[in-house]
Design a protein around this motif. Structure first.
Motif, PDB file in Angstrom:
ATOM      1  N   UNK A 183      52.640  37.309  41.416  1.00 18.03           N
ATOM      2  CA  UNK A 183      52.313  37.356  39.978  1.00 18.03           C
ATOM      3  C   UNK A 183      51.146  36.450  39.597  1.00 18.03           C
ATOM      4  N   UNK A 184      50.989  35.293  40.265  1.00 16.18           N
ATOM      5  CA  UNK A 184      49.892  34.373  39.932  1.00 16.18           C
ATOM      6  C   UNK A 184      48.557  35.035  40.272  1.00 16.18           C
ATOM      7  N   UNK A 185      48.489  35.609  41.464  1.00 11.72           N
ATOM      8  CA  UNK A 185      47.261  36.284  41.887  1.00 11.72           C
ATOM      9  C   UNK A 185      46.941  37.447  40.947  1.00 11.72           C
ATOM     10  N   UNK A 186      47.961  38.200  40.536  1.00 13.06           N
ATOM     11  CA  UNK A 186      47.744  39.359  39.668  1.00 13.06           C
ATOM     12  C   UNK A 186      47.089  38.940  38.350  1.00 13.06           C
ATOM     13  N   UNK A 187      47.542  37.819  37.765  1.00 14.17           N
ATOM     14  CA  UNK A 187      46.984  37.344  36.495  1.00 14.17           C
ATOM     15  C   UNK A 187      45.528  36.899  36.660  1.00 14.17           C
ATOM     16  N   UNK A 188      45.254  36.118  37.688  1.00 14.12           N
ATOM     17  CA  UNK A 188      43.896  35.618  37.928  1.00 14.12           C
ATOM     18  C   UNK A 188      42.931  36.749  38.235  1.00 14.12           C
ATOM     19  N   UNK A 189      43.479  37.826  38.781  1.00 10.34           N
ATOM     20  CA  UNK A 189      42.663  38.941  39.240  1.00 10.34           C
ATOM     21  C   UNK A 189      41.946  39.665  38.104  1.00 10.34           C
ATOM     22  N   UNK A 190      42.602  39.766  36.954  1.00  9.81           N
ATOM     23  CA  UNK A 190      42.079  40.591  35.860  1.00  9.81           C
ATOM     24  C   UNK A 190      40.645  40.220  35.498  1.00  9.81           C
ATOM     25  N   UNK A 191      40.386  38.927  35.344  1.00 12.64           N
ATOM     26  CA  UNK A 191      39.060  38.463  34.964  1.00 12.64           C
ATOM     27  C   UNK A 191      38.038  38.784  36.060  1.00 12.64           C
ATOM     28  N   UNK A 192      38.414  38.512  37.286  1.00 10.72           N
ATOM     29  CA  UNK A 192      37.514  38.776  38.424  1.00 10.72           C
ATOM     30  C   UNK A 192      37.163  40.262  38.494  1.00 10.72           C
ATOM     31  N   UNK A 193      38.126  41.114  38.179  1.00 13.93           N
ATOM     32  CA  UNK A 193      37.879  42.558  38.255  1.00 13.93           C
ATOM     33  C   UNK A 193      36.947  43.035  37.143  1.00 13.93           C
ATOM     34  N   UNK A 194      37.069  42.442  35.969  1.00 16.36           N
ATOM     35  CA  UNK A 194      36.153  42.806  34.872  1.00 16.36           C
ATOM     36  C   UNK A 194      34.713  42.450  35.258  1.00 16.36           C
ATOM     37  N   UNK A 195      34.534  41.256  35.822  1.00 19.20           N
ATOM     38  CA  UNK A 195      33.195  40.825  36.245  1.00 19.20           C
ATOM     39  C   UNK A 195      32.664  41.753  37.339  1.00 19.20           C
ATOM     40  N   UNK A 196      33.545  42.147  38.242  1.00 15.18           N
ATOM     41  CA  UNK A 196      33.150  43.042  39.334  1.00 15.18           C
ATOM     42  C   UNK A 196      32.724  44.399  38.780  1.00 15.18           C
ATOM     43  N   UNK A 197      33.482  44.888  37.813  1.00 18.30           N
ATOM     44  CA  UNK A 197      33.150  46.189  37.196  1.00 18.30           C
ATOM     45  C   UNK A 197      31.791  46.101  36.516  1.00 18.30           C
ATOM     46  N   UNK A 198      31.538  44.973  35.807  1.00 20.61           N
ATOM     47  CA  UNK A 198      30.241  44.773  35.142  1.00 20.61           C
ATOM     48  C   UNK A 198      29.103  44.875  36.152  1.00 20.61           C
ATOM     49  N   UNK A 199      29.264  44.226  37.292  1.00 17.20           N
ATOM     50  CA  UNK A 199      28.181  44.211  38.282  1.00 17.20           C
ATOM     51  C   UNK A 199      28.036  45.541  39.018  1.00 17.20           C
ATOM     52  N   UNK A 200      29.139  46.067  39.524  1.00 15.74           N
ATOM     53  CA  UNK A 200      29.049  47.197  40.460  1.00 15.74           C
ATOM     54  C   UNK A 200      28.651  48.495  39.755  1.00 15.74           C
ATOM     55  N   UNK A 201      29.303  48.829  38.647  1.00 10.37           N
ATOM     56  CA  UNK A 201      28.972  50.093  37.977  1.00 10.37           C
ATOM     57  C   UNK A 201      27.544  50.068  37.439  1.00 10.37           C
ATOM     58  N   UNK A 202      27.049  48.850  37.083  1.00  5.64           N
ATOM     59  CA  UNK A 202      25.699  48.728  36.522  1.00  5.64           C
ATOM     60  C   UNK A 202      24.598  49.043  37.536  1.00  5.64           C
ATOM     61  N   UNK A 203      24.948  49.188  38.794  1.00  5.46           N
ATOM     62  CA  UNK A 203      23.935  49.590  39.782  1.00  5.46           C
ATOM     63  C   UNK A 203      23.470  51.022  39.524  1.00  5.46           C
ATOM     64  N   UNK A 204      24.354  51.829  38.936  1.00  4.34           N
ATOM     65  CA  UNK A 204      24.049  53.241  38.645  1.00  4.34           C
ATOM     66  C   UNK A 204      23.168  53.365  37.394  1.00  4.34           C
TER      67      UNK A 204
END
Lengths: 200, 200
Positions: free
Chosen positions: A90-111
């Protein structure tokens, strides 16, 4: 001949294509069905896409299965930056949300912007779990490792000390997306417990 | 509660789902983009499905991209029995056809008959290369390893003594499915030759 803006579009698409190859190197917790090694995110994404096609009739009537497939193709791309999270931590799951938003910002923006928006929307929909498509996709995402663990004498359940109660909470997500697959998943959990592959 | 025939359907679907997990263990010739290891068929299938979504606008107008994605998801399933064939080995390519038909007969038949027919039709269409969807799918299937070889300093081209002439014959299949991706692929071949990663 392509005009200059069209060439820019193609180059952006190629950059994204080169980037997402990295998904093949993101390793998940669960094993392949023969227990030989852990699964990576790319082959997992293919597998759950196939499950959407195979189990289409177990989705609520009217579910757009092709959208479910597309959603499952892109659902783990953010893990290229954010890594795989073990769903029973559960701790990892909570911390993950922010990291995933940042990842989405970077990766999808390549297109190119229009395509970036389209894929981001698919991913947002998957994460929000408000549509039948997103709930069915999430159900399959949870069903796949359960099937793999069941077929490998508990697989990584004993290794990570996962209990039947934890798996059953997870089965609820399957039931929300597909009552019939949820019922089947619950049978598998009971069977795994009775065989001693999952502790109560 | 499911009735008995519905349970039979579900069990057939589960058998197929368990069977196709094996695609993750079928190893192809080409490397990942970082050169770290050879690619497997399952992650390749995901990758080309993603390429269909990314490069959709490079297909002829009116191409049904969702059908292309579905076709690419299933296109290599026969290799569970028949294994991967190196496209630059003409003897192996000829012998492969029969083995793949037998594989298709066995593997798709694990599903309920209506679903087996649907997936077999998708695979037949891919193999026949008569529709724009099949030709675009084939183009992406050939484009992916070319992109990977280009990004790994020739990758497996020098290892298997593949020449630029052989790769250019292959590029024709890309051009047939997508003139713009074909033109780009030809640029990549010339670039690989000029860098000394592919012999003329």
């Amino acid at each position: 001949m392509t005009t200059v803006p069209e060439k820019d579009r193609l180059h952006a698409q190629i950059s994204f294509a080169v980037e997402i190859d990295k998904l093949k190197r993101i390793i998940r917790r669960n094993l392949l069905m023969d227990g030989s090694r852990r699964e990576n995110d790319a082959e997992h994404s293919w597998y759950v896409g196939m499950l959407a096609m195979i189990f289409a009739e177990h989705a609520p009537p009217g579910t757009d299965i092709q959208r479910v497939v597309a959603m499952l193709m892109v659902h783990d791309l953010v893990e290229i930056d954010a890594g795989d999270t073990f769903i029973y931590d559960p701790v990892a799951v909570a911390a993950q949300a922010e990291a995933e938003q940042a990842a989405a910002d970077r990766i999808f923006a390549l297109l190119p912007a229009d395509q970036a928006a389209g894929l981001r929307e698919l991913w947002n929909e998957f994460e929000a779990r408000r549509t039948p498509e997103a709930r069915f996709a999430r159900a399959l995402d949870r069903f796949a490792p359960l099937l793999a663990n069941h077929h490998t004498e508990g697989g990584t359940w004993p290794l990570f000390k996962v209990t039947a109660e934890q798996v059953k909470r997870n089965v609820r997500l399957i039931q929300e997306g597909s009552p019939s697959l949820g019922a089947y998943a619950l049978d598998l959990v009971e069977l795994s417990v009775s065989r001693g592959h999952l502790s109560e």
